[in-house]
Design an enzyme around this catalytic site. Structure first.
Site, PDB file in Angstrom:
ATOM      1  N   LEU A 246       0.983  -1.407  -0.059  1.00  0.00           N
ATOM      2  CA  LEU A 246      -0.135   0.054   0.188  1.00  0.00           C
ATOM      3  C   LEU A 246       0.950   1.209  -0.028  1.00  0.00           C
ATOM      4  O   LEU A 246       2.173   1.386   0.360  1.00  0.00           O
ATOM      5  CB  LEU A 246      -1.000   0.087   1.150  1.00  0.00           C
ATOM      6  CG  LEU A 246      -1.704  -1.256   1.533  1.00  0.00           C
ATOM      7  CD1 LEU A 246      -2.433  -0.995   2.834  1.00  0.00           C
ATOM      8  CD2 LEU A 246      -2.579  -1.681   0.214  1.00  0.00           C
ATOM      9  N   ASP A 247       0.278   2.342  -0.352  1.00  0.00           N
ATOM     10  CA  ASP A 247       0.801   3.539  -0.529  1.00  0.00           C
ATOM     11  C   ASP A 247       0.197   4.582   0.657  1.00  0.00           C
ATOM     12  O   ASP A 247      -0.584   3.894   1.484  1.00  0.00           O
ATOM     13  CB  ASP A 247       0.855   4.165  -1.885  1.00  0.00           C
ATOM     14  CG  ASP A 247      -0.547   4.627  -2.390  1.00  0.00           C
ATOM     15  OD1 ASP A 247      -1.655   4.556  -1.465  1.00  0.00           O
ATOM     16  OD2 ASP A 247      -0.809   4.745  -3.616  1.00  0.00           O
ATOM     17  N   LEU A 248       0.409   5.778   0.573  1.00  0.00           N
ATOM     18  CA  LEU A 248      -0.127   6.611   1.693  1.00  0.00           C
ATOM     19  C   LEU A 248      -1.513   6.762   1.706  1.00  0.00           C
ATOM     20  O   LEU A 248      -2.303   7.148   2.419  1.00  0.00           O
ATOM     21  CB  LEU A 248       0.590   8.151   1.488  1.00  0.00           C
ATOM     22  CG  LEU A 248       1.996   8.458   1.706  1.00  0.00           C
ATOM     23  CD1 LEU A 248       2.541   9.641   1.185  1.00  0.00           C
ATOM     24  CD2 LEU A 248       2.192   8.027   3.361  1.00  0.00           C
TER      25      LEU A 248
END
Length: 135
Positions: free
Chosen positions: A14-16
Site C-alpha cells: 500500500l501507499d499513503l
C-alpha cells in the site's frame, strides 16, 4: 482459457492513500507471468536453451483501487505472437468477481545471451508460444 494466479494484498503493497501503489502492479504481473510459464509453458526448455523472455513494453490501465486484504486474481494469456515479439495480456480482478482492477499488455522479445541479441520467433520457440495462446 486464461491462467489465474491469486495474490493477496498485504500492508507493504500500500501507499499513503491505503491502496495498492501503482508500481506494485508490475510485481503482481511478473509473479503471474512466472507462474503462467511454470504451469503452462515449458519453463525448463527456456532455462536450458539460454533464451530469456525480455519485456520491452508494458501498457497498464488502472481501473479501481485494491486495498489491504483484497484477494486479486491475475488472469494471464498470450495475446499474439509475431516474428520478432509477442504480447501477453493480463487482467487483474478482485477474486471471485468480474470487477477489473487493472489490465496490461506486456510486449516481450526472446533474447539469446550467446548472440547478445533478440532472436526471430520461429520453430519450436514459436510453437511453444503459440500453444499458449487463448482460443
Amino acid at each position: 482459457m486464461a491462467h489465474t494466479t491469486n495474490i493477496k494484498v498485504r500492508g507493504y503493497h500500500l501507499d499513503l492513500y491505503q491502496h495498492v501503489n501503482n508500481a506494485r502492479y508490475l510485481e503482481f504481473l511478473e509473479e503471474a507471468r512466472w507462474t503462467f510459464f511454470e504451469e503452462r509453458g515449458d519453463l525448463g526448455w527456456f532455462l536450458q536453451s539460454g533464451l530469456a523472455l525480455v519485456v520491452v513494453n508494458i501498457n497498464i490501465d488502472y481501473r479501481r483501487a485494491a486495498t489491504m486484504g483484497d484477494e486479486l486474481a491475475v488472469e494471464t494469456t498470450v495475446k499474439s505472437v509475431g516474428n520478432r515479439s509477442a504480447v501477453i495480456h493480463q487482467c487483474v480482478k478482485l477474486a471471485g468477481t468480474d470487477k477489473v482492477v487493472a489490465e496490461a499488455d506486456v510486449t516481450f522479445v526472446v533474447y539469446d545471451a550467446k548472440q547478445d541479441k533478440a532472436v526471430q520467433l520461429e520453430g519450436q520457440l514459436k510453437t511453444l508460444l503459440e500453444d499458449l495462446m487463448e482460443g
